[in-house]
Write a protein that holds these residues in place. Structure first.
Motif, PDB file in Angstrom:
ATOM      1  N   UNK A   6       1.003  -1.113   0.016  1.00 32.77           N
ATOM      2  CA  UNK A   6       0.100   0.046  -0.050  1.00 32.77           C
ATOM      3  C   UNK A   6       0.873   1.120  -0.184  1.00 32.77           C
ATOM      4  N   UNK A   7       0.878   2.002  -1.261  1.00 31.31           N
ATOM      5  CA  UNK A   7       1.804   3.266  -1.296  1.00 31.31           C
ATOM      6  C   UNK A   7       0.981   4.516  -0.783  1.00 31.31           C
ATOM      7  N   UNK A   8      -0.298   4.189  -0.464  1.00 36.05           N
ATOM      8  CA  UNK A   8      -0.967   5.566  -0.087  1.00 36.05           C
ATOM      9  C   UNK A   8      -0.447   6.459   1.018  1.00 36.05           C
ATOM     10  N   UNK A   9      -0.047   5.622   2.025  1.00 38.78           N
ATOM     11  CA  UNK A   9       0.583   6.196   3.369  1.00 38.78           C
ATOM     12  C   UNK A   9       1.807   7.117   2.869  1.00 38.78           C
ATOM     13  N   UNK A  10       2.491   6.623   1.899  1.00 40.97           N
ATOM     14  CA  UNK A  10       3.922   7.054   1.588  1.00 40.97           C
ATOM     15  C   UNK A  10       3.325   8.547   0.688  1.00 40.97           C
ATOM     16  N   UNK A  43      10.915  10.232  -7.923  1.00 43.61           N
ATOM     17  CA  UNK A  43       9.720   9.785  -7.434  1.00 43.61           C
ATOM     18  C   UNK A  43       8.603   9.681  -8.708  1.00 43.61           C
ATOM     19  N   UNK A  44       8.228  10.699  -9.355  1.00 42.70           N
ATOM     20  CA  UNK A  44       7.293  10.885 -10.277  1.00 42.70           C
ATOM     21  C   UNK A  44       7.719   9.636 -11.523  1.00 42.70           C
ATOM     22  N   UNK A  45       9.133   9.658 -11.816  1.00 46.36           N
ATOM     23  CA  UNK A  45       9.293   8.748 -12.805  1.00 46.36           C
ATOM     24  C   UNK A  45       9.108   7.040 -12.198  1.00 46.36           C
ATOM     25  N   UNK A  46       9.401   6.846 -10.856  1.00 43.37           N
ATOM     26  CA  UNK A  46       8.947   5.440 -10.317  1.00 43.37           C
ATOM     27  C   UNK A  46       7.589   5.474 -10.381  1.00 43.37           C
TER      28      UNK A  46
END
Length: 64
Positions: A6-10, A43-46
């Motif tokens: 879950x990447x939402x918290x990050x 971060x955008x690229x990832x």
């Protein structure tokens, strides 16, 4: 089956950190020894790479 991460918290944490960041701080260094702007570009690229992988769109080419 692989557990999903879950990447939402990050994402929420980064949004909170950047919400009030003045433009002149984008060139500030980070602990990773790159600028805030370069870290955000990374971060955008990832994020795009994860999206492409999740939707199985295939290679969209190199980052801009």
């Amino acid at each position: 089956m692989t557990d999903l991460v879950d990447l939402e918290p990050a994402a929420a944490r980064i949004t909170t950190l950047l919400r009030d960041l003045p433009d002149d701080r984008l060139e500030a260094p980070t602990p990773a020894d790159i600028s805030v702007a370069d870290l955000l570009a990374h971060l955008v690229m990832l994020s795009e790479a994860f999206r492409v992988a999740a939707t199985k769109e295939g290679d969209v080419g190199p980052p801009p």
